[in-house]
Each structure stands twice: as C-alpha cells, then as structure tokens.
Design a protein around this motif. Structure first.
Motif, PDB file in Angstrom:
ATOM      1  N   UNK A  92      28.424  36.701  38.506  1.00  0.00           N
ATOM      2  CA  UNK A  92      29.667  36.334  39.202  1.00  0.00           C
ATOM      3  C   UNK A  92      30.786  36.024  38.214  1.00  0.00           C
ATOM      4  N   UNK A  97      22.206  44.466  42.853  1.00  0.00           N
ATOM      5  CA  UNK A  97      23.487  45.125  43.142  1.00  0.00           C
ATOM      6  C   UNK A  97      24.626  44.610  42.264  1.00  0.00           C
ATOM      7  N   UNK A 114      22.452  35.226  39.047  1.00  0.00           N
ATOM      8  CA  UNK A 114      23.529  35.603  39.958  1.00  0.00           C
ATOM      9  C   UNK A 114      24.858  34.968  39.528  1.00  0.00           C
ATOM     10  N   UNK A 167      27.213  40.670  54.176  1.00  0.00           N
ATOM     11  CA  UNK A 167      26.592  40.564  55.501  1.00  0.00           C
ATOM     12  C   UNK A 167      27.504  41.013  56.629  1.00  0.00           C
ATOM     13  N   UNK A 201      31.626  33.734  50.717  1.00  0.00           N
ATOM     14  CA  UNK A 201      30.785  34.016  49.557  1.00  0.00           C
ATOM     15  C   UNK A 201      30.577  35.527  49.437  1.00  0.00           C
ATOM     16  N   UNK A 202      30.058  35.934  48.285  1.00  0.00           N
ATOM     17  CA  UNK A 202      29.751  37.356  48.073  1.00  0.00           C
ATOM     18  C   UNK A 202      28.737  37.813  49.126  1.00  0.00           C
ATOM     19  N   UNK A 203      27.796  36.912  49.413  1.00  0.00           N
ATOM     20  CA  UNK A 203      26.769  37.215  50.405  1.00  0.00           C
ATOM     21  C   UNK A 203      27.381  37.476  51.785  1.00  0.00           C
ATOM     22  N   UNK A 204      28.362  36.647  52.142  1.00  0.00           N
ATOM     23  CA  UNK A 204      29.013  36.785  53.441  1.00  0.00           C
ATOM     24  C   UNK A 204      29.809  38.092  53.521  1.00  0.00           C
ATOM     25  N   UNK A 219      33.728  39.166  40.117  1.00  0.00           N
ATOM     26  CA  UNK A 219      34.370  39.536  41.378  1.00  0.00           C
ATOM     27  C   UNK A 219      34.946  38.380  42.178  1.00  0.00           C
ATOM     28  N   UNK A 220      34.180  37.282  42.318  1.00  0.00           N
ATOM     29  CA  UNK A 220      34.632  36.202  43.193  1.00  0.00           C
ATOM     30  C   UNK A 220      35.934  35.586  42.674  1.00  0.00           C
ATOM     31  N   UNK A 274      27.799  44.443  48.054  1.00  0.00           N
ATOM     32  CA  UNK A 274      27.863  43.714  46.784  1.00  0.00           C
ATOM     33  C   UNK A 274      28.133  44.647  45.593  1.00  0.00           C
ATOM     34  N   UNK A 275      27.452  45.777  45.605  1.00  0.00           N
ATOM     35  CA  UNK A 275      27.611  46.726  44.495  1.00  0.00           C
ATOM     36  C   UNK A 275      29.070  47.164  44.354  1.00  0.00           C
ATOM     37  N   UNK A 289      31.923  27.467  44.736  1.00  0.00           N
ATOM     38  CA  UNK A 289      30.488  27.568  45.006  1.00  0.00           C
ATOM     39  C   UNK A 289      29.682  28.124  43.843  1.00  0.00           C
ATOM     40  N   UNK A 290      28.352  27.898  43.906  1.00  0.00           N
ATOM     41  CA  UNK A 290      27.441  28.415  42.874  1.00  0.00           C
ATOM     42  C   UNK A 290      26.857  29.764  43.281  1.00  0.00           C
ATOM     43  N   UNK A 291      27.045  30.138  44.521  1.00  0.00           N
ATOM     44  CA  UNK A 291      26.409  31.372  45.003  1.00  0.00           C
ATOM     45  C   UNK A 291      27.455  32.453  45.263  1.00  0.00           C
TER      46      UNK A 291
END
Lengths: 105, 161
Positions: free
Chosen positions: B32, B114, B28, A71, A65-68, A88-89, A77-78, A103-105
């Motif tokens: 995306x 971000x 979000x 992290x 995910x973008x979060x991963x 992006x994804x 992310x920026x 995914x939704x996130x």
C-alpha cells in the motif's frame, strides 16, 4: 500548511501535501496533483476511483478501503495498483483532494 | 534523514490464525505504501497457503498467557483444552476482524497477490509435510530453497514472524 495557486484558485495543503478542504477540489486540481504523483494523464478509470472515494467520504466521512473498492466492483485490486503505482491508497486520496488514509488495511 | 524502507521479505513460520495475520498485514501494508514485498511461508506457516488447510486456521487457546475471557478476566489454559474452545475463540476473532475490514486469510492472500507481492512456499517444509505443488493456492508464485529465498530478498529487510 502551504498554499498553492491552481487553476486560478488558492488551495491550502497540509504538511504532507493533502488538501485541507476537500470541497474546494475539482478535476483541474486533480490533474495537477496527479502530475506531482508521477501520473501524466488521468483517465476515466482514475476518475471512477476518485469520484467513488469522494462520494464515500461525503456520505460516510471515511474513504473506502482497497478491499471495499474491489468488493463493490469499483476497481479490481490489481488494476488499482496499476492506476496509482507506488502506493495506491495514499496517491488516490491525495489526487481526490481527500485527507491521508489512516487505516492499516 | 534516514533511508526509507524499499523492500521487505516476510517469513511466516506459524500456523495459528494469530501467527499468520501479522505477516499478511505487514506485506499488504508495505505494498500500500509502494514498498516491494515478498512473503515466504515455512513450517506450520505453510498451512496458510495449502488449499485444504487455509480455511481451518485457528486461534491457539492453550499456552497463551495474554488470552482473556470476554470482559478481560484471565482465560485459564485448562479451559482452552476443552474441545471446540479453539473454534469459539477463532469465530470471535474473525468477527472482530471483519468489523475492522480485515479480510479472511484466503481473500487477503488474493489481495496481496494482486498488489504485486510475491508469495512463496519453503521447499524443505513442503518436503517435510509431504505437500505437492498441487496442494498450494494458485496465488503462490513458487517453491524456494533457503538460498533462493535470500536471492529473492536482495536489498530487502527480512522480517521473521
């Protein structure tokens, strides 16, 4: 399904333009797909993201995910949004030869 | 073919955990997909962008007929009134969300910021709760009146949550 001739190879795509077989991917294909997505040149930073996504898919079966990505310090992310403007994804997955993210996130 | 969504303005008006998340997930998700997004926090929804309140958001355990006990039995409203019940339900929901890679509200807002989305506080609600600019998270882009909100929403679909 459709087929395209890229760098001497016949590559198969699904209805939404994602590669059917990610193992057929190489950097030349990535460059062509990137241009279709409006990214003129792929930099080392693009490839940091792409290669990491491919590695995760090979190891775990799902794209990160973008979060991963943020992290694990692969890409903030920026910067990710700057590298793959306008989604992006999905763009990164398509250029990386992977299937459409679900995914939704 | 119908016109794709290009821009959304999402209003978050509730301060419970389950009241805040849908707006964040939609904002979000919009970014995306390359959709322009603005988030506007009003009334108790402001809690999500107030520094000293953001980590205290809780699931409402009273007056929610869809609430069930683990296993699916109905969750009686009277049970929800017991002190600490909201904290328990909140902890459970947070752990389920973490499993799905849904970030905590503060991290999520940072991520949304971000991604290039705008985050705004409602002027009237700020005045009503006596909050000052200093009380807001650093990710907040500004305090808007209703008129300014509509201006910022030009060409957008407006979603109220």
């Amino acid at each position: 399904m459709s087929q395209k001739e890229i760098a001497g190879q016949t590559i198969e795509f699904d209805d939404e333009g994602y590669m059917v077989d990610h193992t057929a991917w190489n950097r030349e294909i990535a460059a062509v797909l990137a241009q279709e997505e409006g990214i003129e040149t792929l930099t080392d930073r693009h490839f940091d993201v792409i290669e990491f996504m491919r590695k995760e898919v090979a190891e775990k079966g799902t794209a990160p995910s973008i979060r991963r990505l943020n992290k694990l310090n692969v890409v903030p992310t920026k910067e990710l949004y700057q590298l793959f403007p306008g989604g992006p994804a999905k763009k990164a997955a398509r250029i990386a030869g992977l299937k459409k993210p679900e995914g939704c996130i | 073919m119908s016109e794709p969504v290009k821009k959304v303005s999402i209003i978050v008006s509730q301060g419970s955990l389950e009241g805040v998340y849908p707006g964040l997930i939609m904002a979000n998700g919009a970014r995306m997909d390359g959709i322009e997004a603005n988030l506007f926090f009003t009334f108790f929804g402001l809690d999500a962008i107030i520094k000293k309140r953001i980590r205290k958001l809780k699931v409402a355990t009273v007056g929610n007929p869809a609430m069930t006990l683990p296993g699916g039995l109905p969750f009686p409203t009277l049970l929800g009134m017991i002190p600490g019940m909201s904290a328990v339900a909140t902890a459970m929901m947070k752990s389920e969300m973490e499993k799905l890679d849904i970030p905590p509200v503060d991290e999520f807002l940072e991520m949304i910021h971000d991604s290039g989305a705008g985050i705004y506080a409602c002027k009237l609600a700020m005045d009503m709760f006596h909050y000052k600019e200093d009380d807001l998270l650093e990710q907040v882009d500004g305090i808007l009146t209703v008129g300014q909100f509509y201006e910022a929403s030009a060409g957008a679909q407006i979603i109220f949550t």
